[in-house]
Design an enzyme around this catalytic site. Sequence first.
Site, PDB file in Angstrom:
ATOM      1  N   ASP A 150     -11.785 -61.362-131.326  1.00 14.40           N
ATOM      2  CA  ASP A 150     -12.312 -62.679-130.934  1.00 14.40           C
ATOM      3  C   ASP A 150     -12.819 -62.577-129.493  1.00 14.40           C
ATOM      4  OD1 ASP A 150     -12.911 -65.321-130.650  1.00 14.40           O
ATOM      5  OD2 ASP A 150     -10.827 -66.029-130.609  1.00 14.40           O
ATOM      6  N   ASP A 154     -12.352 -68.061-128.512  1.00 13.52           N
ATOM      7  CA  ASP A 154     -12.456 -69.484-128.867  1.00 13.52           C
ATOM      8  C   ASP A 154     -11.693 -69.803-130.145  1.00 13.52           C
ATOM      9  OD1 ASP A 154     -14.008 -68.212-130.730  1.00 13.52           O
ATOM     10  OD2 ASP A 154     -15.778 -69.507-130.484  1.00 13.52           O
ATOM     11  N   SER A 188     -16.325 -74.628-144.261  1.00 13.89           N
ATOM     12  CA  SER A 188     -17.047 -75.602-143.428  1.00 13.89           C
ATOM     13  C   SER A 188     -18.535 -75.253-143.325  1.00 13.89           C
ATOM     14  CB  SER A 188     -16.435 -75.660-142.022  1.00 13.89           C
ATOM     15  OG  SER A 188     -16.383 -74.342-141.472  1.00 13.89           O
ATOM     16  N   HIS A 307      16.156 -23.996-129.691  1.00 15.40           N
ATOM     17  CA  HIS A 307      15.955 -22.741-128.959  1.00 15.40           C
ATOM     18  C   HIS A 307      15.354 -23.069-127.596  1.00 15.40           C
ATOM     19  CE1 HIS A 307      14.957 -18.580-128.157  1.00 15.40           C
ATOM     20  NE2 HIS A 307      13.673 -18.872-128.027  1.00 15.40           N
ATOM     21  N   ASN A 308      15.780 -22.346-126.553  1.00 13.01           N
ATOM     22  CA  ASN A 308      15.269 -22.604-125.197  1.00 13.01           C
ATOM     23  C   ASN A 308      15.282 -24.104-124.896  1.00 13.01           C
ATOM     24  OD1 ASN A 308      14.822 -19.891-124.882  1.00 13.01           O
ATOM     25  ND2 ASN A 308      12.593 -19.989-125.022  1.00 13.01           N
ATOM     26  N   GLU A 337      20.812 -24.358-126.502  1.00 14.70           N
ATOM     27  CA  GLU A 337      20.890 -23.052-125.849  1.00 14.70           C
ATOM     28  C   GLU A 337      20.918 -23.205-124.338  1.00 14.70           C
ATOM     29  OE1 GLU A 337      18.776 -18.663-126.018  1.00 14.70           O
ATOM     30  OE2 GLU A 337      17.551 -20.419-126.459  1.00 14.70           O
ATOM     31  N   ASP A 339      20.469 -20.672-121.193  1.00 17.52           N
ATOM     32  CA  ASP A 339      20.060 -19.336-120.747  1.00 17.52           C
ATOM     33  C   ASP A 339      20.525 -19.190-119.295  1.00 17.52           C
ATOM     34  OD1 ASP A 339      18.763 -16.945-121.003  1.00 17.52           O
ATOM     35  OD2 ASP A 339      16.872 -17.805-121.675  1.00 17.52           O
ATOM     36  N   HIS A 352      14.223 -19.622-118.074  1.00 19.28           N
ATOM     37  CA  HIS A 352      13.787 -18.525-118.931  1.00 19.28           C
ATOM     38  C   HIS A 352      13.579 -17.310-118.033  1.00 19.28           C
ATOM     39  CE1 HIS A 352      12.649 -17.239-122.888  1.00 19.28           C
ATOM     40  NE2 HIS A 352      11.575 -16.642-122.421  1.00 19.28           N
ATOM     41  N   GLU A 386      23.442 -17.807-123.528  1.00 21.30           N
ATOM     42  CA  GLU A 386      22.807 -16.506-123.346  1.00 21.30           C
ATOM     43  C   GLU A 386      23.108 -16.119-121.906  1.00 21.30           C
ATOM     44  OE1 GLU A 386      18.415 -14.576-123.421  1.00 21.30           O
ATOM     45  OE2 GLU A 386      18.869 -15.960-125.061  1.00 21.30           O
ATOM     46  N   LYS A 435      29.616 -20.940-127.876  1.00 22.33           N
ATOM     47  CA  LYS A 435      29.270 -19.693-128.557  1.00 22.33           C
ATOM     48  C   LYS A 435      28.963 -18.664-127.481  1.00 22.33           C
ATOM     49  CE  LYS A 435      25.141 -18.389-130.344  1.00 22.33           C
ATOM     50  NZ  LYS A 435      25.005 -16.988-129.903  1.00 22.33           N
ATOM     51  N   ASP A 692      -7.740 -36.543-141.886  1.00 25.96           N
ATOM     52  CA  ASP A 692      -9.110 -37.054-141.831  1.00 25.96           C
ATOM     53  C   ASP A 692     -10.040 -35.890-142.169  1.00 25.96           C
ATOM     54  OD1 ASP A 692     -11.477 -38.332-141.274  1.00 25.96           O
ATOM     55  OD2 ASP A 692     -11.216 -38.330-139.093  1.00 25.96           O
TER      56      ASP A 692
END
Length: 743
Positions: A150, A154, A188, A307-308, A337, A339, A352, A386, A435, A692
């Site tokens: 719109d 209005d 209308s 992981h990481n 994990e 490290d 890392h 680790e 662990k 798509d």
Amino acid sequence: MACPGCLLQGLTEDEDVRAMLRGSRFRKIRSRTWHKERLYRLQEDGLSVWFQRRIPRAPSQHIFFLQHIEAVREGHQSEGLRRFGGAFAPARCLTIAFRGRRKNLDLAAPTAEEAQRWVRGLAKLRARLDAMTQRERLDHWIHTYLHRADSDQDSKMSFKEIKSLLRMVNVDMNDMYAYRLFKECDHSNNERLEGTEIEEFLRRLLKRPELEEIFYKYSGEDHVLSAPELREFLEDQGEDGATLAHAQHLIQTYELNETAKQHELMTLDGFMMYLLSPNGAALDPAHMCVFQDMDQPLAHYFISSSHNTYLTDSQIGGPSSTEAYVRAFAQGCRCVELDCWEGPGGEPVIYHGHTLTSKILFRDVVQAVRDHAFTLSPYPVILSLENHCGLEQQAAMARHLRTILGDMLVTQALDSQNPEELPSPEQLKGRVLVKGKKLPAVRSEDGRILSDREEEEEEEEEEEEAEAAEQRRLAKQISPELSALAVYCCATRLRNLRPAPTLPQPCQVSSLSERKAKKLIREAGNSFVRHNARQLTRVYPLGLRMNSANYSPQEMWNSGCQLVALNFQTPGYEMDLNAGRFLINGQCGYVLKPACLRQPDTTFDPECPGPPRTTLTIQVLTAQQLPKLNAEKPNSIVDPLVRVEIHGVPADCARKETNYVLNNGFNPRWGQTLQFQLRAPELVLVRFVVEDYDTTSPNDFVGQFTLPLNSLKQGYRHIHLLSKDGASLSPATLFVHIRIQCS
């Protein structure tokens, strides 16, 4: 132009929401020196927040949606605010954390009261959003676009504005057809739609002929469903509890017309409400809570694993952050994990190693575990260490784990009678397991060092000597303090899998690269499955995946590997599969493995699963309100197709797709049937993907939904689509018919 399903209904007088609609000037905090003032304002749709940028961008780059918010935290409860928010009182600060990869928004308000207004206001709006039915979301969605279309505000819609609306909602309707629909509502006759005329136009636009067809098939001439007629529909759907009482309950729950409800009748509107509700979805609602046996040993479950975990981007130069752990826990992850490397000042750090990734303190990560590990799931968390630290900093690691985690940390066997038996998730609720490597056991009576891989049969002399040398080397490398914390998850190398029965070592965990795991699956087959029925195996991505790409976890699950670790920061079909696997059982991060992967003497081999046992037939009928892929281009409208993928044992893996529908993302129709033969249905994940279609380049992703076959309901079902990051694309749905036949 009021919205009947408006999110702000009943909240427009709320002081907090009104303050958000006026907007607030926050300090956005990015670093010690980057504190910029920015205006944030709740949009009138109640669904999104507009924010100021230094350099103006496309409109879609200036908003974020409430449904993409993961959490709102008060005070200095983010890594960013803890590091850089010291100049601002905690009472003035808040953090908005998002789903997916979007960075946290760390903000400082001018006053504590203004910060509280946003914290309370966002909580109320998000609660209202969660409580909205699919039908209310649809009404809200269409009225939001109506307001945008719109152009002169209005509250009247010219044909030009109606055409603009149609493009916004992803449909390229033929001009003649669109004008005919427009004129049929223009009672209308003044070339403008207003009030009830607009509502009639929207009602016609949102018509679902395929639902009407199903409804009239069961309702007969009176065009209302009685409770017995609804029960007949439920029986044909394959619903377990298709009783008259259940049909009556559905009428009371979903029927909108009070008169019909009193006479125990369901109208077409009530029927649509039911089919768009969780009860009409493809995912079995009974599987959304914890419904599985949680009293079996840990090795009997698939466990959501990262992981990481510390990385927010790639493993070469991406930033490390405690927020990555918070996000992983928010996604149901139960094994993270750490490290660990030598840090300055005697404080171990996590990053890392030998790369340009940034570093975070080990103790900060342990604090994040304490504060966030059990917000979504009460079941145990495994910290996979680790360890690259010397003895001194290993002792510091053990000290931090004990002092920060306290009673959460498992430091000794729960059952002193059977210390070698793995406990269950239920027994370990609210506990944290470490662990890590274990120091060599004491010497046996003959003076020989007992390996933590001691087996029934004697090894050859050379192998034994090598083992002893390895243990002596470890004794120099592992601190007794850290070794003592590896109670149920003792890291060990998996050297071979002999078909001969071996003494089970339930408390030993082997970590394998994806390549080694694939080799074992290929060569050891059933022996690997049996091994995983008794003890835990962790699989991790190859180090060569520098951009933190993932591998398909399905292959590892087929052999019963429990800890299939993925880069949670990297979206893609692999993480869709992970989310689908752990979508069920209350999203608690633990899913009971099929019986064929739990029995110690199982004969199951994923490479030889036997003949087909199940036929899955999916009729792809229609889609509704698919999102526009390019919001800035009004004429960019999707050409959608649907692909159904089967992920299971190799013989079951398949993908089939429909034709594409030209220029219609609003209500495309296919009516195509896709059929699959399955040999190991208990392991199958079904992934529904909408793309798509593009003739000259790869298709663009629109949305997807993945779930286990065993949680897939039969009959006519709606599939509620998710984005690449796993956020809801509401009100976007697929409408399908599903049939599962067991031979």
